[in-house]
Design a protein around this motif. Structure first.
Motif, PDB file in Angstrom:
ATOM      1  N   VAL A 172       0.846  -1.193   0.000  1.00  0.00           N
ATOM      2  CA  VAL A 172       0.000   0.000   0.000  1.00  0.00           C
ATOM      3  C   VAL A 172       0.877   1.237   0.000  1.00  0.00           C
ATOM      4  O   VAL A 172       2.087   1.170   0.248  1.00  0.00           O
ATOM      5  CB  VAL A 172      -0.932   0.027   1.247  1.00  0.00           C
ATOM      6  N   SER A 173       0.235   2.369  -0.259  1.00  0.00           N
ATOM      7  CA  SER A 173       0.923   3.654  -0.149  1.00  0.00           C
ATOM      8  C   SER A 173      -0.025   4.659   0.473  1.00  0.00           C
ATOM      9  O   SER A 173      -1.252   4.555   0.335  1.00  0.00           O
ATOM     10  CB  SER A 173       1.396   4.153  -1.523  1.00  0.00           C
ATOM     11  N   GLY A 174       0.556   5.631   1.174  1.00  0.00           N
ATOM     12  CA  GLY A 174      -0.247   6.646   1.836  1.00  0.00           C
ATOM     13  C   GLY A 174       0.583   7.317   2.907  1.00  0.00           C
ATOM     14  O   GLY A 174       1.796   7.064   3.034  1.00  0.00           O
ATOM     15  N   SER A 175      -0.049   8.157   3.687  1.00  0.00           N
ATOM     16  CA  SER A 175       0.691   8.792   4.772  1.00  0.00           C
ATOM     17  C   SER A 175       1.072   7.731   5.801  1.00  0.00           C
ATOM     18  O   SER A 175       0.413   6.690   5.928  1.00  0.00           O
ATOM     19  CB  SER A 175      -0.159   9.880   5.431  1.00  0.00           C
ATOM     20  N   TYR A 176       2.144   8.020   6.536  1.00  0.00           N
ATOM     21  CA  TYR A 176       2.627   7.052   7.513  1.00  0.00           C
ATOM     22  C   TYR A 176       1.551   6.744   8.557  1.00  0.00           C
ATOM     23  O   TYR A 176       1.346   5.585   8.929  1.00  0.00           O
ATOM     24  CB  TYR A 176       3.887   7.594   8.197  1.00  0.00           C
ATOM     25  N   THR A 177       0.836   7.775   8.986  1.00  0.00           N
ATOM     26  CA  THR A 177      -0.228   7.570   9.980  1.00  0.00           C
ATOM     27  C   THR A 177      -1.339   6.691   9.419  1.00  0.00           C
ATOM     28  O   THR A 177      -1.816   5.765  10.088  1.00  0.00           O
ATOM     29  CB  THR A 177      -0.809   8.919  10.430  1.00  0.00           C
ATOM     30  N   GLY A 197       5.181  -8.756   9.730  1.00  0.00           N
ATOM     31  CA  GLY A 197       6.237  -7.859   9.264  1.00  0.00           C
ATOM     32  C   GLY A 197       5.673  -6.612   8.607  1.00  0.00           C
ATOM     33  O   GLY A 197       4.580  -6.632   8.030  1.00  0.00           O
ATOM     34  N   LEU A 198       6.397  -5.499   8.732  1.00  0.00           N
ATOM     35  CA  LEU A 198       6.011  -4.228   8.113  1.00  0.00           C
ATOM     36  C   LEU A 198       7.278  -3.499   7.663  1.00  0.00           C
ATOM     37  O   LEU A 198       8.157  -3.218   8.477  1.00  0.00           O
ATOM     38  CB  LEU A 198       5.217  -3.367   9.096  1.00  0.00           C
ATOM     39  N   LYS A 199       7.346  -3.230   6.360  1.00  0.00           N
ATOM     40  CA  LYS A 199       8.475  -2.482   5.814  1.00  0.00           C
ATOM     41  C   LYS A 199       7.938  -1.234   5.123  1.00  0.00           C
ATOM     42  O   LYS A 199       6.982  -1.311   4.346  1.00  0.00           O
ATOM     43  CB  LYS A 199       9.248  -3.331   4.805  1.00  0.00           C
ATOM     44  N   THR A 200       8.540  -0.094   5.423  1.00  0.00           N
ATOM     45  CA  THR A 200       8.099   1.169   4.819  1.00  0.00           C
ATOM     46  C   THR A 200       9.279   1.861   4.145  1.00  0.00           C
ATOM     47  O   THR A 200      10.439   1.661   4.531  1.00  0.00           O
ATOM     48  CB  THR A 200       7.482   2.109   5.872  1.00  0.00           C
ATOM     49  N   ALA A 201       8.940   2.653   3.155  1.00  0.00           N
ATOM     50  CA  ALA A 201       9.962   3.442   2.456  1.00  0.00           C
ATOM     51  C   ALA A 201       9.328   4.775   2.051  1.00  0.00           C
ATOM     52  O   ALA A 201       8.172   4.825   1.618  1.00  0.00           O
ATOM     53  CB  ALA A 201      10.477   2.706   1.229  1.00  0.00           C
ATOM     54  N   ALA A 202      10.086   5.854   2.198  1.00  0.00           N
ATOM     55  CA  ALA A 202       9.585   7.184   1.844  1.00  0.00           C
ATOM     56  C   ALA A 202       9.397   7.302   0.339  1.00  0.00           C
ATOM     57  O   ALA A 202      10.157   6.728  -0.448  1.00  0.00           O
ATOM     58  CB  ALA A 202      10.539   8.253   2.344  1.00  0.00           C
ATOM     59  N   THR A 211       5.535   4.094   1.035  1.00  0.00           N
ATOM     60  CA  THR A 211       5.021   2.816   0.540  1.00  0.00           C
ATOM     61  C   THR A 211       5.305   1.783   1.621  1.00  0.00           C
ATOM     62  O   THR A 211       6.311   1.878   2.335  1.00  0.00           O
ATOM     63  CB  THR A 211       5.695   2.394  -0.773  1.00  0.00           C
ATOM     64  N   ALA A 212       4.437   0.816   1.738  1.00  0.00           N
ATOM     65  CA  ALA A 212       4.594  -0.174   2.807  1.00  0.00           C
ATOM     66  C   ALA A 212       4.269  -1.565   2.280  1.00  0.00           C
ATOM     67  O   ALA A 212       3.363  -1.747   1.462  1.00  0.00           O
ATOM     68  CB  ALA A 212       3.677   0.164   3.984  1.00  0.00           C
ATOM     69  N   THR A 213       5.028  -2.528   2.774  1.00  0.00           N
ATOM     70  CA  THR A 213       4.763  -3.945   2.500  1.00  0.00           C
ATOM     71  C   THR A 213       4.439  -4.621   3.822  1.00  0.00           C
ATOM     72  O   THR A 213       5.260  -4.632   4.749  1.00  0.00           O
ATOM     73  CB  THR A 213       5.969  -4.625   1.844  1.00  0.00           C
ATOM     74  N   ILE A 214       3.239  -5.158   3.890  1.00  0.00           N
ATOM     75  CA  ILE A 214       2.762  -5.805   5.118  1.00  0.00           C
ATOM     76  C   ILE A 214       2.696  -7.305   4.872  1.00  0.00           C
ATOM     77  O   ILE A 214       2.033  -7.747   3.917  1.00  0.00           O
ATOM     78  CB  ILE A 214       1.369  -5.275   5.513  1.00  0.00           C
ATOM     79  N   SER A 215       3.370  -8.072   5.692  1.00  0.00           N
ATOM     80  CA  SER A 215       3.353  -9.531   5.557  1.00  0.00           C
ATOM     81  C   SER A 215       2.676 -10.148   6.769  1.00  0.00           C
ATOM     82  O   SER A 215       2.705  -9.588   7.870  1.00  0.00           O
ATOM     83  CB  SER A 215       4.776 -10.075   5.410  1.00  0.00           C
ATOM     84  N   GLY A 216       2.074 -11.301   6.545  1.00  0.00           N
ATOM     85  CA  GLY A 216       1.383 -11.978   7.646  1.00  0.00           C
ATOM     86  C   GLY A 216       0.748 -13.270   7.195  1.00  0.00           C
ATOM     87  O   GLY A 216       1.086 -13.822   6.132  1.00  0.00           O
ATOM     88  N   PHE A 217      -0.184 -13.777   8.015  1.00  0.00           N
ATOM     89  CA  PHE A 217      -0.843 -15.050   7.735  1.00  0.00           C
ATOM     90  C   PHE A 217      -2.342 -14.931   7.970  1.00  0.00           C
ATOM     91  O   PHE A 217      -2.784 -14.245   8.901  1.00  0.00           O
ATOM     92  CB  PHE A 217      -0.291 -16.159   8.639  1.00  0.00           C
TER      93      PHE A 217
END
Length: 233
Positions: A172-177, A197-202, A211-217
């Protein structure tokens, strides 16, 4: 005189014999039958009492079946039977819109049969392994104090034959909040999702945007046949 006496005695003996024969042949069997009937009736009455109590309990339980079904509906939606991928995608879309983030991508891995978690080994009060102290005479030094934490929760009814997990990755992408709010909503949504897991990049030239990559189950209930196919895959 003697003849009359003998006749009387014979008549009395005959009467006694008739009475005894009547008792043995008629009265005693009737008494035995009556006693057996009383015992059978008592048994039937006790059975009826037990069955009446069971029936009353069933009626009481059935009276609350609607409330029970209502309480099970959220659980069935949280961990459904099967992957229910379309419903999950719809949920992700709705959460993204609700929290102001753009959904860039969503991937779901193939189901994997659940692997039961082994319970933690028993530890002596001094910190040594109980099994080690029984099999070895050597003195084992106590390990350093471990960080306190909750032990893994296990349930014998959850096995590889009826439970599967699916790894998911959401971009996803959007504001950090907004991204953080979206992640929080994922963990409390209709479908149970465990974020691992959560990875973000400006985003260049977009202050405050990431932008953020959210991993899970996510999880699903499966039949024994489906679980066998999942395990083989």
């Amino acid at each position: 005189m003697d003849k009359n006496r003998m006749w009387v005695i014979g008549s009395v003996l005959a009467m006694v014999a008739v009475l005894l024969l009547g008792w043995v042949a008629g009265i005693q069997p009737q008494l035995t039958s009556a006693a057996a009937a009383d015992e059978e009736r008592s048994t039937v009455e006790q059975t009826n009492i037990i069955q009446a109590a069971a029936l009353a309990k069933l009626k009481e339980d059935f009276a609350g079946i609607d409330a029970l079904k209502a309480s099970l509906e959220p659980l069935a939606a949280s961990v459904p039977s099967g992957t229910e991928a379309p419903a999950f995608v719809s949920q992700i879309d709705a959460l993204a819109v609700a929290h102001g983030v753009a959904l860039l991508g969503l991937t779901m891995a193939d189901p994997v049969a659940y692997t039961p978690v082994d319970p933690p080994a028993a530890v002596e009060a001094d910190g040594t392994d109980a099994a080690a102290t029984e099999t070895s005479a050597e003195v084992v030094p106590a390990p350093e104090a471990a960080v306190a934490g909750a032990p893994p929760v296990t349930n014998s009814q959850i096995t590889a034959t009826n439970f599967a997990s699916l790894a998911v990755s959401i971009d996803v992408s959007g504001s950090y909040t907004n991204v953080l709010n979206f992640v929080s909503a994922l963990q409390s949504g209709t479908r149970l999702l465990m974020v691992t897991g959560l990875k973000t990049a400006a985003v260049p030239d977009a202050p405050g945007e990431v932008t953020a990559t959210i991993s899970g189950f996510i999880y699903s209930l499966v039949s024994a046949e489906t679980a066998t196919e999942v395990g083989a895959g």
